[in-house]
Design a protein around this motif. Structure first.
Motif, PDB file in Angstrom:
ATOM      1  N   THR A 115       4.977   4.839   1.372  1.00 18.06           N
ATOM      2  CA  THR A 115       4.239   4.437   0.172  1.00 18.06           C
ATOM      3  C   THR A 115       3.451   5.622  -0.378  1.00 18.06           C
ATOM      4  OG1 THR A 115       2.240   3.827   1.382  1.00 18.06           O
ATOM      5  CG2 THR A 115       3.948   2.097   1.127  1.00 18.06           C
ATOM      6  N   GLU A 116       2.912   5.443  -1.563  1.00 20.11           N
ATOM      7  CA  GLU A 116       2.039   6.466  -2.151  1.00 20.11           C
ATOM      8  C   GLU A 116       0.801   6.676  -1.266  1.00 20.11           C
ATOM      9  OE1 GLU A 116       1.451   9.462  -4.661  1.00 20.11           O
ATOM     10  OE2 GLU A 116       3.106   8.082  -5.064  1.00 20.11           O
ATOM     11  N   ASN A 117       0.300   5.592  -0.660  1.00 19.62           N
ATOM     12  CA  ASN A 117      -0.840   5.705   0.256  1.00 19.62           C
ATOM     13  C   ASN A 117      -0.471   6.521   1.498  1.00 19.62           C
ATOM     14  OD1 ASN A 117      -2.625   4.301  -1.339  1.00 19.62           O
ATOM     15  ND2 ASN A 117      -2.402   2.361  -0.225  1.00 19.62           N
ATOM     16  N   ASP A 118       0.759   6.338   1.994  1.00 15.45           N
ATOM     17  CA  ASP A 118       1.233   7.139   3.134  1.00 15.45           C
ATOM     18  C   ASP A 118       1.225   8.625   2.774  1.00 15.45           C
ATOM     19  OD1 ASP A 118       1.746   4.824   4.673  1.00 15.45           O
ATOM     20  OD2 ASP A 118       3.831   4.732   3.995  1.00 15.45           O
ATOM     21  N   LYS A 119       1.689   8.929   1.570  1.00 14.47           N
ATOM     22  CA  LYS A 119       1.712  10.322   1.108  1.00 14.47           C
ATOM     23  C   LYS A 119       0.291  10.883   1.071  1.00 14.47           C
ATOM     24  CE  LYS A 119       2.296  13.226  -2.913  1.00 14.47           C
ATOM     25  NZ  LYS A 119       2.529  13.323  -4.340  1.00 14.47           N
ATOM     26  N   THR A 120      -0.630  10.120   0.488  1.00 13.98           N
ATOM     27  CA  THR A 120      -2.021  10.574   0.371  1.00 13.98           C
ATOM     28  C   THR A 120      -2.642  10.814   1.740  1.00 13.98           C
ATOM     29  OG1 THR A 120      -2.238   9.371  -1.715  1.00 13.98           O
ATOM     30  CG2 THR A 120      -4.292   9.975  -0.601  1.00 13.98           C
ATOM     31  N   SER A 121      -2.430   9.883   2.665  1.00 17.15           N
ATOM     32  CA  SER A 121      -3.028  10.048   3.994  1.00 17.15           C
ATOM     33  C   SER A 121      -2.375  11.193   4.768  1.00 17.15           C
ATOM     34  CB  SER A 121      -2.995   8.744   4.789  1.00 17.15           C
ATOM     35  OG  SER A 121      -1.681   8.327   5.026  1.00 17.15           O
ATOM     36  N   THR A 122      -1.074  11.384   4.571  1.00 18.70           N
ATOM     37  CA  THR A 122      -0.393  12.512   5.231  1.00 18.70           C
ATOM     38  C   THR A 122      -0.996  13.833   4.762  1.00 18.70           C
ATOM     39  OG1 THR A 122       1.678  11.292   5.511  1.00 18.70           O
ATOM     40  CG2 THR A 122       1.831  13.693   5.539  1.00 18.70           C
ATOM     41  N   LEU A 123      -1.137  13.999   3.465  1.00 19.71           N
ATOM     42  CA  LEU A 123      -1.712  15.242   2.929  1.00 19.71           C
ATOM     43  C   LEU A 123      -3.168  15.418   3.371  1.00 19.71           C
ATOM     44  CD1 LEU A 123      -0.103  15.266  -0.623  1.00 19.71           C
ATOM     45  CD2 LEU A 123       0.416  16.812   1.293  1.00 19.71           C
ATOM     46  N   ALA A 124      -3.905  14.309   3.479  1.00 14.54           N
ATOM     47  CA  ALA A 124      -5.307  14.377   3.910  1.00 14.54           C
ATOM     48  C   ALA A 124      -5.434  14.798   5.376  1.00 14.54           C
ATOM     49  CB  ALA A 124      -5.987  13.031   3.692  1.00 14.54           C
ATOM     50  N   ASN A 125      -4.372  14.631   6.143  1.00 13.22           N
ATOM     51  CA  ASN A 125      -4.393  15.019   7.558  1.00 13.22           C
ATOM     52  C   ASN A 125      -4.187  16.516   7.769  1.00 13.22           C
ATOM     53  OD1 ASN A 125      -4.911  12.526   8.729  1.00 13.22           O
ATOM     54  ND2 ASN A 125      -2.753  11.960   8.844  1.00 13.22           N
ATOM     55  N   ILE A 126      -3.916  17.262   6.709  1.00 15.46           N
ATOM     56  CA  ILE A 126      -3.625  18.701   6.841  1.00 15.46           C
ATOM     57  C   ILE A 126      -4.774  19.528   6.270  1.00 15.46           C
ATOM     58  CG2 ILE A 126      -2.030  20.564   6.255  1.00 15.46           C
ATOM     59  CD1 ILE A 126       0.143  18.368   5.847  1.00 15.46           C
ATOM     60  N   THR A 127      -5.262  20.459   7.075  1.00 14.17           N
ATOM     61  CA  THR A 127      -6.277  21.427   6.658  1.00 14.17           C
ATOM     62  C   THR A 127      -5.669  22.812   6.857  1.00 14.17           C
ATOM     63  OG1 THR A 127      -7.984  19.939   7.507  1.00 14.17           O
ATOM     64  CG2 THR A 127      -8.664  22.188   7.014  1.00 14.17           C
ATOM     65  N   THR A 128      -5.908  23.718   5.917  1.00 12.15           N
ATOM     66  CA  THR A 128      -5.297  25.052   6.015  1.00 12.15           C
ATOM     67  C   THR A 128      -6.312  26.097   6.474  1.00 12.15           C
ATOM     68  OG1 THR A 128      -5.710  25.540   3.679  1.00 12.15           O
ATOM     69  CG2 THR A 128      -3.582  24.544   4.229  1.00 12.15           C
ATOM     70  N   PHE A 129      -5.781  27.105   7.153  1.00  9.37           N
ATOM     71  CA  PHE A 129      -6.579  28.220   7.672  1.00  9.37           C
ATOM     72  C   PHE A 129      -5.779  29.511   7.540  1.00  9.37           C
ATOM     73  CE2 PHE A 129      -7.980  24.468   9.951  1.00  9.37           C
ATOM     74  CZ  PHE A 129      -9.356  24.608  10.022  1.00  9.37           C
ATOM     75  N   THR A 130      -6.473  30.614   7.302  1.00  8.41           N
ATOM     76  CA  THR A 130      -5.833  31.931   7.324  1.00  8.41           C
ATOM     77  C   THR A 130      -6.227  32.700   8.592  1.00  8.41           C
ATOM     78  OG1 THR A 130      -7.601  32.844   5.955  1.00  8.41           O
ATOM     79  CG2 THR A 130      -5.578  32.156   4.816  1.00  8.41           C
ATOM     80  N   SER A 131      -6.963  32.057   9.472  1.00  6.36           N
ATOM     81  CA  SER A 131      -7.415  32.681  10.715  1.00  6.36           C
ATOM     82  C   SER A 131      -6.943  31.844  11.907  1.00  6.36           C
ATOM     83  CB  SER A 131      -8.946  32.754  10.713  1.00  6.36           C
ATOM     84  OG  SER A 131      -9.457  32.900  12.018  1.00  6.36           O
ATOM     85  N   ILE A 132      -6.227  32.479  12.826  1.00  3.75           N
ATOM     86  CA  ILE A 132      -5.776  31.776  14.031  1.00  3.75           C
ATOM     87  C   ILE A 132      -6.981  31.262  14.809  1.00  3.75           C
ATOM     88  CG2 ILE A 132      -4.717  32.081  16.317  1.00  3.75           C
ATOM     89  CD1 ILE A 132      -2.608  33.857  14.989  1.00  3.75           C
ATOM     90  N   SER A 133      -7.982  32.114  15.016  1.00  2.00           N
ATOM     91  CA  SER A 133      -9.126  31.708  15.839  1.00  2.00           C
ATOM     92  C   SER A 133      -9.850  30.505  15.254  1.00  2.00           C
ATOM     93  CB  SER A 133     -10.082  32.876  16.070  1.00  2.00           C
ATOM     94  OG  SER A 133     -10.574  33.357  14.845  1.00  2.00           O
ATOM     95  N   GLU A 134      -9.963  30.419  13.946  1.00  6.50           N
ATOM     96  CA  GLU A 134     -10.606  29.263  13.311  1.00  6.50           C
ATOM     97  C   GLU A 134      -9.713  28.023  13.402  1.00  6.50           C
ATOM     98  OE1 GLU A 134     -13.731  28.710  11.840  1.00  6.50           O
ATOM     99  OE2 GLU A 134     -14.080  30.545  12.988  1.00  6.50           O
ATOM    100  N   GLY A 135      -8.433  28.198  13.176  1.00  5.55           N
ATOM    101  CA  GLY A 135      -7.505  27.073  13.124  1.00  5.55           C
ATOM    102  C   GLY A 135      -7.212  26.412  14.458  1.00  5.55           C
ATOM    103  N   VAL A 136      -7.327  27.157  15.554  1.00  8.17           N
ATOM    104  CA  VAL A 136      -6.952  26.597  16.860  1.00  8.17           C
ATOM    105  C   VAL A 136      -8.140  26.211  17.733  1.00  8.17           C
ATOM    106  CG1 VAL A 136      -4.790  27.918  16.869  1.00  8.17           C
ATOM    107  CG2 VAL A 136      -6.771  28.791  18.152  1.00  8.17           C
TER     108      VAL A 136
END
Length: 179
Positions: free
Chosen positions: A58-79
């Motif tokens: 559903t559209e709600n599934d899409k929204t929640s999937t995207l909300a579950n992802i956060t981006t990082f350009t630093s390995i140390s911050e991301g892990v």
């Protein structure tokens, strides 16, 4: 296990991030360039749109999937707060060893370190860390959100507990693990 980091926002990395996020995992998507992260997120959104159009989600599934992802350009911050890291960088041994050394230094002690490699020795990758028992291959097939098989590759020192954890985790993603 609910927090996962994926290193590499290219074809395999964004597919792996998409899959984990779609199944409710919090995903830290890590790449060296913000432009690569933006492109990876755009690909995930486009693929989710395709799933919505086919009425697979559903559209709600899409929204929640995207909300579950956060981006990082630093390995140390991301892990720093994850239970699993899946590395999906270019098939370059020197790059992968450098990445695993950085992951090992920054990830929590109980974190499992996985590589999506299809050609580089897991034992060799594990040797770049201080936790070879926690290093495993988790080779997804392309396109990751569609293909069911996940090849699980043990290194010489990979513990049975880590292998069992990754097998069970793969099943929670609707995948068929093959050790």
């Amino acid at each position: 296990m609910k927090n996962v980091a994926v290193i590499g926002a290219g074809t395999m990395g964004n597919g792996i991030a998409h899959t984990f996020a779609q199944f409710g995992y919090k995903v830290a998507l890590i790449d060296v360039a913000q432009a690569s992260l933006d492109k990876g997120l755009a690909t995930i959104a486009k693929n989710l749109d395709r799933q919505v159009a086919k009425e697979q989600i559903t559209e709600n599934d899409k929204t929640s999937t995207l909300a579950n992802i956060t981006t990082f350009t630093s390995i140390s911050e991301g892990v720093k707060n994850v239970d699993l890291v899946v590395e999906a960088a270019t098939e370059n041994i020197d790059l992968k060893l450098k990445i695993f050394k950085a992951i090992d230094e920054a990830a929590p002690q109980g974190c499992i370190l996985a590589s999506n490699t299809s050609s580089i020795s897991i034992t060799k990758i594990a040797a770049a860390t201080k936790r070879p028992q926690s290093v495993i291959g988790m080779h997804f097939m392309n396109p990751v959100p569609v293909m069911k098989l996940v090849e699980i590759i043990n290194g010489y020192a990979t513990s049975k507990e880590v292998t069992n954890t990754i097998v069970e985790l793969s099943k929670t993603l609707g995948k068929v693990p093959c050790v």
